[in-house]
Design an enzyme around this catalytic site. Structure first.
Site, short mmCIF file in Angstrom:
data_model
loop_
_atom_site.label_atom_id
_atom_site.label_comp_id
_atom_site.label_asym_id
_atom_site.label_seq_id
_atom_site.Cartn_x
_atom_site.Cartn_y
_atom_site.Cartn_z
CB SER A 74 -0.84 -0.01 1.29
OG SER A 74 -1.48 1.23 1.48
CE1 TYR A 120 -4.33 -2.36 4.56
CE2 TYR A 120 -3.32 -0.18 4.54
CZ TYR A 120 -3.88 -1.25 3.87
OH TYR A 120 -3.96 -1.22 2.49
CE LYS A 124 -1.75 -4.00 2.94
NZ LYS A 124 -1.88 -5.11 1.98
P1 NAI Z 1 -11.42 -5.77 -1.28
O1 NAI Z 1 -11.99 -5.94 0.08
O2 NAI Z 1 -12.28 -5.23 -2.35
O3 NAI Z 1 -10.72 -7.12 -1.77
C1 NAI Z 1 -9.96 -7.92 -0.90
C2 NAI Z 1 -10.27 -9.38 -1.18
O4 NAI Z 1 -9.48 -10.18 -0.29
C3 NAI Z 1 -11.73 -9.73 -0.91
O5 NAI Z 1 -12.28 -10.44 -2.00
C4 NAI Z 1 -11.68 -10.58 0.34
O6 NAI Z 1 -12.72 -11.55 0.40
C5 NAI Z 1 -10.30 -11.22 0.21
N1 NAI Z 1 -9.79 -11.71 1.49
C6 NAI Z 1 -9.89 -11.13 2.71
N2 NAI Z 1 -9.36 -11.90 3.65
C7 NAI Z 1 -8.89 -13.01 3.01
C8 NAI Z 1 -8.21 -14.17 3.45
N3 NAI Z 1 -7.93 -14.36 4.76
N4 NAI Z 1 -7.86 -15.09 2.54
C9 NAI Z 1 -8.17 -14.91 1.22
N5 NAI Z 1 -8.81 -13.84 0.75
C10 NAI Z 1 -9.16 -12.88 1.64
O7 NAI Z 1 -10.17 -4.78 -1.05
P2 NAI Z 1 -8.99 -4.31 -2.05
O8 NAI Z 1 -8.85 -2.87 -1.84
O9 NAI Z 1 -9.17 -4.84 -3.40
O10 NAI Z 1 -7.75 -5.02 -1.34
C11 NAI Z 1 -6.75 -5.74 -2.06
C12 NAI Z 1 -5.40 -5.34 -1.54
O11 NAI Z 1 -5.14 -3.98 -1.89
C13 NAI Z 1 -5.26 -5.43 -0.02
O12 NAI Z 1 -4.02 -6.03 0.31
C14 NAI Z 1 -5.29 -3.97 0.40
O13 NAI Z 1 -4.61 -3.76 1.60
C15 NAI Z 1 -4.61 -3.32 -0.77
N6 NAI Z 1 -4.79 -1.87 -0.89
C16 NAI Z 1 -6.04 -1.34 -1.17
C17 NAI Z 1 -6.18 0.03 -1.30
C18 NAI Z 1 -7.51 0.68 -1.62
O14 NAI Z 1 -7.61 1.93 -1.62
N7 NAI Z 1 -8.54 -0.08 -1.92
C19 NAI Z 1 -5.04 0.95 -1.14
C20 NAI Z 1 -3.80 0.28 -0.84
C21 NAI Z 1 -3.69 -1.07 -0.74
#
Ligand code: NAI
Length: 281
Positions: free
Chosen positions: A144, A157, A161
């Site tokens: 992130s 978090y 990260k």
């Molecule tokens: P999201 O919540 O839309 O997608 C995350 C996915 O990970 C979901 O489908 C969820 O079911 C799955 N997940 C959660 N726990 C899990 C586990 N224990 N095992 C397997 N799958 C699991 O969120 P997003 O934003 O797409 O997140 C993806 C990555 O991007 C994360 O690592 C997040 O920290 C990172 N990120 C997101 C940002 C944002 O603004 N959305 C900014 C910076 C980083």
């Protein structure tokens, strides 16, 4: 990796947000997909959408914080396609916003188990087999922008990260030192329009949300709402793999904050309070 057509990609957290957007960008390049997520209904829906478009895709319901489950995911991927060329350790969650001393051990274990150990398991379960395969490959770990700066919000978090950035740098150096055909990148997104704010939808026994926490969540959601589209991030990941870039930034205009942090470190000053800048218009 210059040629993505026909290559096999494993993506964790693929049922939503950045994972899903990356899967879409990979599919547009003719890649074959192994999609993993903890949320079965959302995962099956995404898989059905890809299948309807003729994408070669398999899926597995996996909790990335479970070492054995990630080993099984690797077995499943190799059994399905006989090779793995790209691994995106992307699944991640964020906690509600409290002062660092206010979190329970459950909170720490939940976030670190997924964000930090999930990436560690992905590296441990896949990289040795990818090296043995002898083909070019790439590992993309999702950190992130919060892995590059520090502030006064979501401290578990942020810690997780920072660890992902450090682990990715270690991975990069270890691969280079051994002359490996594998490469590594760390993805450091700013705001992206996803469901990250609702992370605890997949948490067992999630603590109830107080009114104060609901309000901070709403503010965070406002930032996310003004973020970029996850498919755009997926396209950046594709470019990063082909161009062999390590740090993948979605919001390079924010990087002055990183310089400010390192200036304070170099000058022996108090830590710079970095704030997530105003969302991209
Ligand atoms: P999201 O919540 O839309 O997608 C995350 C996915 O990970 C979901 O489908 C969820 O079911 C799955 N997940 C959660 N726990 C899990 C586990 N224990 N095992 C397997 N799958 C699991 O969120 P997003 O934003 O797409 O997140 C993806 C990555 O991007 C994360 O690592 C997040 O920290 C990172 N990120 C997101 C940002 C944002 O603004 N959305 C900014 C910076 C980083």
């Amino acid at each position: 990796m210059k040629h993505l057509e026909g290559a096999v990609a494993v993506i964790t957290g693929a049922a939503s947000g950045i994972g899903r957007g990356t899967a879409q960008a990979f599919a547009e390049r003719g890649m074959r997909l192994v999609l993993a997520d903890i949320e079965p209904a959302a995962l099956h829906k995404v898989v059905a959408e890809f299948e309807a478009k003729g994408v070669s895709v398999v899926s597995s319901c996996v909790d990335v914080s479970d070492a054995n489950a990630v080993d099984s995911l690797a077995d499943f991927a190799y059994a399905s396609f006989g090779q793995v060329n790209v691994v995106c350790n992307n699944a991640g969650v964020i906690e509600n916003n409290l002062a660092i001393w206010e979190y329970s051990t459950d909170d720490w274990n939940w976030v670190l188990g997924i964000n930090l150990m999930g990436v560690a398991h992905g590296i441990r379960s896949f990289v040795p087999r990818m090296i043995d395969g002898g083909e070019p490959g790439h590992v993309v770990n999702t950190a992130s922008f919060g892995g590059l700066i520090c502030g006064s919000a979501t401290p578990i978090y942020i810690a997780s990260k920072h660890a992902v950035v450090a682990m990715s740098e270690s991975l990069y150096h270890d691969l280079k030192a051994r002359g490996s055909k594998l490469n590594a990148s760390v993805l450091c997104p700013g705001w992206v329009r996803t469901s990250i704010v609702e992370s605890d939808r997949n948490r067992n026994n999630a603590p109830p949300l107080s009114e104060k926490l609901s309000r901070t969540r709403q503010r965070f959601q406002q930032g996310v709402n003004t973020g970029i589209d996850p498919h755009e991030v997926g396209a950046m990941v594709v470019d990063g793999i082909i161009e062999e870039r390590f740090y993948l930034h979605t919001h390079p205009e924010w990087l002055d904050q990183v310089s400010a942090r390192f200036d304070a470190i170099k000058d022996g000053k108090s830590p710079a309070l970095c704030r997530i800048p105003n969302p991209k218009k």
